[in-house]
Design a protein around this motif. Sequence first.
Motif, PDB file in Angstrom:
ATOM      1  N   ILE A 134     -15.707  17.748  12.563  1.00  0.00           N
ATOM      2  CA  ILE A 134     -14.279  17.217  12.321  1.00  0.00           C
ATOM      3  C   ILE A 134     -13.808  16.515  11.620  1.00  0.00           C
ATOM      4  N   ILE A 173     -21.537  20.603   4.915  1.00  0.00           N
ATOM      5  CA  ILE A 173     -21.324  20.200   6.466  1.00  0.00           C
ATOM      6  C   ILE A 173     -23.184  19.915   7.274  1.00  0.00           C
ATOM      7  N   ILE A 175     -17.918  20.383   2.060  1.00  0.00           N
ATOM      8  CA  ILE A 175     -18.385  19.142   2.159  1.00  0.00           C
ATOM      9  C   ILE A 175     -20.223  19.660   3.131  1.00  0.00           C
ATOM     10  N   LYS A 233     -15.255  13.536   9.807  1.00  0.00           N
ATOM     11  CA  LYS A 233     -15.942  14.136   8.582  1.00  0.00           C
ATOM     12  C   LYS A 233     -14.847  14.730   7.659  1.00  0.00           C
ATOM     13  N   SER A 234     -14.662  15.730   7.978  1.00  0.00           N
ATOM     14  CA  SER A 234     -13.943  16.756   7.082  1.00  0.00           C
ATOM     15  C   SER A 234     -12.169  16.671   6.745  1.00  0.00           C
ATOM     16  N   GLY A 235     -11.984  15.655   7.523  1.00  0.00           N
ATOM     17  CA  GLY A 235      -9.959  15.109   7.632  1.00  0.00           C
ATOM     18  C   GLY A 235      -9.818  15.971   8.400  1.00  0.00           C
ATOM     19  N   PHE A 236     -10.548  17.373   9.096  1.00  0.00           N
ATOM     20  CA  PHE A 236      -9.245  17.961   9.551  1.00  0.00           C
ATOM     21  C   PHE A 236      -8.164  17.591  10.477  1.00  0.00           C
ATOM     22  N   PHE A 291     -11.441  27.923  16.857  1.00  0.00           N
ATOM     23  CA  PHE A 291     -11.716  26.471  16.309  1.00  0.00           C
ATOM     24  C   PHE A 291     -12.278  26.192  15.639  1.00  0.00           C
ATOM     25  N   ILE A 334     -23.901  16.892   7.825  1.00  0.00           N
ATOM     26  CA  ILE A 334     -22.963  16.129   9.002  1.00  0.00           C
ATOM     27  C   ILE A 334     -23.518  16.763  10.570  1.00  0.00           C
ATOM     28  N   VAL A 372     -12.870  25.336  11.798  1.00  0.00           N
ATOM     29  CA  VAL A 372     -13.078  23.685  11.369  1.00  0.00           C
ATOM     30  C   VAL A 372     -13.972  24.024  10.461  1.00  0.00           C
ATOM     31  N   ASP A 389     -12.776  25.137   6.552  1.00  0.00           N
ATOM     32  CA  ASP A 389     -11.772  24.671   6.183  1.00  0.00           C
ATOM     33  C   ASP A 389     -12.839  23.559   4.960  1.00  0.00           C
ATOM     34  N   ALA A 390     -14.537  23.132   6.112  1.00  0.00           N
ATOM     35  CA  ALA A 390     -14.850  21.501   5.911  1.00  0.00           C
ATOM     36  C   ALA A 390     -15.597  23.223   4.209  1.00  0.00           C
ATOM     37  N   LYS A 392     -13.287  23.022   1.596  1.00  0.00           N
ATOM     38  CA  LYS A 392     -13.184  21.188   0.750  1.00  0.00           C
ATOM     39  C   LYS A 392     -14.645  20.690   0.649  1.00  0.00           C
TER      40      LYS A 392
END
Lengths: 188, 169
Positions: A57, B23, B21, A59-62, B8, B26, B12, B15-16, B19
Amino acid sequence: MAKLWKYGMIIFLLSSLFFHKEDDLMMAIMETPSIALDLVLTLVLSASLWNGFLHIIEKSGFMNYLSFLLKPILKMIYGSIILKDDIYACISSNIIANLLGLGTLATVSGLKAFQKLQQYNSHDYPSREMMTLVIMNTVGMTLFPSSLFMLRKQFESQSIYQFYPYMIIISLSILVIGLLVQRMIDHE
Amino acid sequence: MNKCMIIFICIVFIDAVIKKINIFEIFIEGVKSTFSIVISLFTTMLSFMLFVQCLNASGFMQCLEILLKPLCQLLNLPIDIFVLGLLRPLSANASLSYLYNFYQNYGPDHSLSLLATLIQCGSDTTLYVVSLYFSSLKIKNTRYAIPLGLFLDFLAIVFALIIYLKTFA
């Protein structure tokens, strides 16, 4: 706390001698490490799982999506100082960590936010925003108390979420009361 | 509750991914960083578990029980609840160790365990948070933080008791 522990232990040891409970006490002492390990295991395992999600949350800029929701609320609570980006970043991640029930990890970003607020503080005493941050953290508003859920699951609870609605009522109401009382006694 | 959480997390993740990313890495990083707290957590937890175990086994509780008997009988509660209420603002680890004892003795679904859970999660540890935050900047003047925090802890316990007496008892 250290004092309580020190004198408490002496009192307990003496009272066990007084009540002739030496055997019980020795058994309890020897059980302690494995019980503590059990509890720490539950906490750390739950925290590491949720910290993984928290990391994504962050790091992804959420948080930027939530900012339209969070910013007005935080502005109401902290005042205009929240519009500074570095402060918003620290305080919002402190709040998200608290909401996910990761108290230990919330402290890290909370301390960072506290230091940042001190930089903007023009008084020789803690500013109102700093006090607000401390109050928010002493209340520790949680939306998802992950470690308690995990602990209850560990004990094979029939309904893990049973306490949840009451918890929200309690912590929300003391948060509101706390902030209102603070407004009343501290106006700059 | 479960549904909300999964939706939720799902948002997330999607969305990641959009983008671009990584994940997975991370997530692993986040999990790894948690283990740095294990040693300090275990040491404090062990010391407070020792405290709680000694408190329960030493017969000191029976002393307290006699002292607080009128209050206990009035609310029809065991003495343990009051001890938990006293420990809560002092240390999260101490009260969590105590909650663990509750679950062991009564089981997690007993109404007293629910009351204990409410006391545990209704508020956070005032004294620990205040001392940590202010000492990190070496500020001596804590102003109204401690009285207000303790007052809120007290309110949380009172609310928990009211809910318990109205619904579970």
